[in-house]
Design an enzyme around this catalytic site. Structure first.
Site, short mmCIF file in Angstrom:
data_model
loop_
_atom_site.label_atom_id
_atom_site.label_comp_id
_atom_site.label_asym_id
_atom_site.label_seq_id
_atom_site.Cartn_x
_atom_site.Cartn_y
_atom_site.Cartn_z
N SER A 222 0.86 -1.19 0.00
CA SER A 222 0.00 0.00 0.00
C SER A 222 0.89 1.24 0.00
O SER A 222 1.92 1.29 0.69
CB SER A 222 -0.96 -0.02 1.19
OG SER A 222 -0.26 -0.25 2.39
N GLY A 224 -0.26 4.59 0.37
CA GLY A 224 -0.98 5.78 0.83
C GLY A 224 -1.75 6.41 -0.31
O GLY A 224 -2.42 5.72 -1.09
N GLY A 227 -1.91 4.98 -4.07
CA GLY A 227 -2.55 3.73 -4.46
C GLY A 227 -1.84 2.51 -3.90
O GLY A 227 -1.38 2.53 -2.75
N GLY A 253 -5.40 0.80 5.49
CA GLY A 253 -4.60 -0.36 5.06
C GLY A 253 -5.32 -1.66 5.38
O GLY A 253 -5.27 -2.62 4.60
N ASP A 254 -6.01 -1.70 6.52
CA ASP A 254 -6.74 -2.91 6.90
C ASP A 254 -7.91 -3.15 5.93
O ASP A 254 -8.19 -4.29 5.55
CB ASP A 254 -7.29 -2.79 8.33
CG ASP A 254 -6.20 -2.37 9.30
OD1 ASP A 254 -5.04 -2.77 9.09
OD2 ASP A 254 -6.50 -1.62 10.25
O1 LIG Z 1 0.26 -0.62 16.84
P1 LIG Z 1 -0.20 -1.45 15.65
O2 LIG Z 1 -0.72 -2.79 16.08
O3 LIG Z 1 0.80 -1.52 14.56
O4 LIG Z 1 -1.42 -0.67 15.00
C1 LIG Z 1 -2.61 -0.50 15.72
C2 LIG Z 1 -3.51 0.41 14.94
O5 LIG Z 1 -2.92 1.67 14.67
O6 LIG Z 1 -3.79 -0.21 13.68
C3 LIG Z 1 -5.13 0.03 13.30
C4 LIG Z 1 -5.15 0.73 11.99
O7 LIG Z 1 -4.48 -0.01 11.01
C5 LIG Z 1 -5.79 0.79 14.42
O8 LIG Z 1 -7.08 0.32 14.64
C6 LIG Z 1 -4.88 0.58 15.59
O9 LIG Z 1 -4.92 1.63 16.52
#
Ligand SMILES: O=P(O)(O)OC[C@@]1(O)O[C@H](CO)[C@@H](O)[C@@H]1O
Length: 319
Positions: A222, A224, A227, A253-254
Site C-alpha cells: 500500500s 498511501g 494507491g 490499510g486494513d
Molecule cells: O500498533 P499497531 O498494532 O501496529 O497498529 C494499531 C492500529 O494503529 O492499527 C489500526 C489501523 O491499522 C488501528 O485500529 C490501531 O490503533
C-alpha cells in the site's frame, strides 16, 4: 468467504478531531469517538460489514477489554477472546481539518507465556472451523515472541488455510520466514525491512520480488495516496485514483487488505477492489469501516495499470 483474524495487540481507538494541532498547546476538540481497533479486528469488521462470516481472535483484559468487546458485539464479528490479566491499550488519533492524521499507539499489555499459549490455542480452534482466509495482523505487545505471526502462519498452513500478514518492524521480518500467501506491507515498512530507500516503482517491485524469492506468495504494497502495487505470479499491477482529502487514514490499510481478500478475478480486478475499499475507508471518520454502498461508489474512481514503468517515482504514480 469465511475469514479468521488474529490481533495480538488490539486497541480501543480514540479519535479526536481538531482544526489544527499545535504542539505544547491546550486544544478544545471539535469531536471525539471511540471504536474497537487493532489491525486484524478492523479486517474482520470490514469483511463482516460486507456479509462475510468473520471471527476475530484477540486478547482481552481490564475495563478497556470489556469496552472493546462491547463495541465489537453489534458489528457481526464473532470474537474469540483470550482473557489476560493486563489491560487492553488505548491508541489515540488526532485528525486535523485538512486530513492530517497523527497517531499515538501505546505498547499494549505485557503478555505472559500462558497468554501466548492461549492465543495460539484460540487460533487453532478458529482454524478448525475451516476459514477461507486467515489474517495475522498488527504489532506485538510486550512479552509476545517475535515470531508469533510466523507461528500462526505455520499453523494455518498445517490446517490447509491460506494466510495473509500485515505487521511491521522485526515482527515483519520474522513473519516473512513463514512465507505467508499474502504480505501487505506499506512502502515504509517494506523499506525498513530491506534496509534501503524505495523511491521508484522499480525499487518497490525489486523489494517485493526479494520477499517472493523467500517464499511469500503475493506482495500487496500500500502506497498511501499513491494507491497500491501488487506483485505476484502474473507480474506487476498498480491501482489508484484521484487524490482524496481524508477524514481519517486510520484503518485504510486494513480495509485495503479486507477488499483484496473479498475480491475475485484477475490480479488487476482484485487490486482495484482492494484500493477501492482503502479509499472508501479514508472518507470515513476514525477507524470506521466502509459498507457496500461506500466501497461500490469508491470503485468507480479506481484505475489500474499493468506493468507500470519501473522508473516512475512512487509519488508520481497518480499522474
Ligand atoms: O500498533 P499497531 O498494532 O501496529 O497498529 C494499531 C492500529 O494503529 O492499527 C489500526 C489501523 O491499522 C488501528 O485500529 C490501531 O490503533
Amino acid at each position: 468467504m469465511k475469514v479468521l483474524t488474529v490481533t495480538p495487540n488490539p486497541s480501543l481507538d480514540h479519535t479526536v478531531e481538531l482544526a489544527v494541532l499545535t504542539r505544547g498547546e491546550v486544544h478544545r476538540a471539535l469531536a471525539g469517538s471511540v471504536e474497537a481497533g487493532g489491525k486484524g479486528v478492523n479486517v474482520a469488521r470490514a469483511l463482516a460489514r460486507h456479509g462475510h462470516p468473520a471471527t476475530a481472535v484477540l486478547p482481552s483484559g481490564g475495563v478497556d477489554g470489556a469496552r472493546l468487546e462491547a463495541l465489537l458485539a453489534p458489528q457481526r464479528v464473532r470474537a474469540l477472546t483470550v482473557p489476560i490479566t493486563g489491560t487492553i491499550r488505548t491508541n489515540t488519533t488526532v485528525v486535523e481539518a485538512d486530513g492530517t492524521t497523527t497517531k499515538l499507539n501505546e505498547p499494549g499489555p505485557e503478555l505472559t507465556a500462558d497468554d501466548v499459549e492461549s492465543l495460539q490455542r484460540s487460533v487453532s480452534c478458529g482454524l478448525d472451523d475451516d476459514p477461507d482466509w486467515f489474517v495475522s495482523s498488527g504489532s506485538l505487545p510486550p512479552g509476545a515472541p517475535l515470531d508469533l505471526h510466523a507461528r500462526f502462519v505455520r499453523a494455518a498452513r498445517r490446517a490447509g488455510v491460506r494466510s495473509a500478514v500485515d505487521t511491521s518492524g522485526p515482527a515483519l521480518g520474522a513473519a516473512v520466514e513463514a512465507a505467508p500467501d499474502v504480505l501487505k506491507p506499506n512502502e515504509d515498512e517494506l523499506a525498513e525491512l530491506l534496509g534501503r530507500e524505495l523511491h521508484t516503482v522499480g525499487d518497490v517491485v525489486a523489494a517485493a520480488a526479494e520477499l517472493r524469492e523467500r517464499g511469500v506468495g503475493e506482495v500487496l504494497v500500500s502506497l498511501g495516496g499513491a494507491g497500491a502495487l501488487l506483485v505476484g505470479d502474473d507480474g506487476v499491477v498498480w491501482a489508484g485514483g484521484e487524490p482524496l482529502v481524508p477524514l481519517s487514514t486510520v484503518g485504510a490499510g486494513d480495509c485495503t487488505l479486507a477488499g483484496f481478500l473479498h475480491a475475485s478475478g484477475t490480479p488487476a480486478q482484485r487490486l482495484a477492489t482492494a484500493v477501492a475499499w482503502g479509499r472508501a475507508a479514508v472518507l470515513l471518520p476514525g477507524s470506521a469501516v466502509p459498507g457496500q454502498d461506500e466501497t461500490s461508489r469508491a470503485a468507480t474512481a479506481v484505475r489500474t495499470l499493468t506493468d507500470p514503468d519501473p522508473d516512475t517515482l512512487v509519488k508520481d504514480l497518480q499522474r
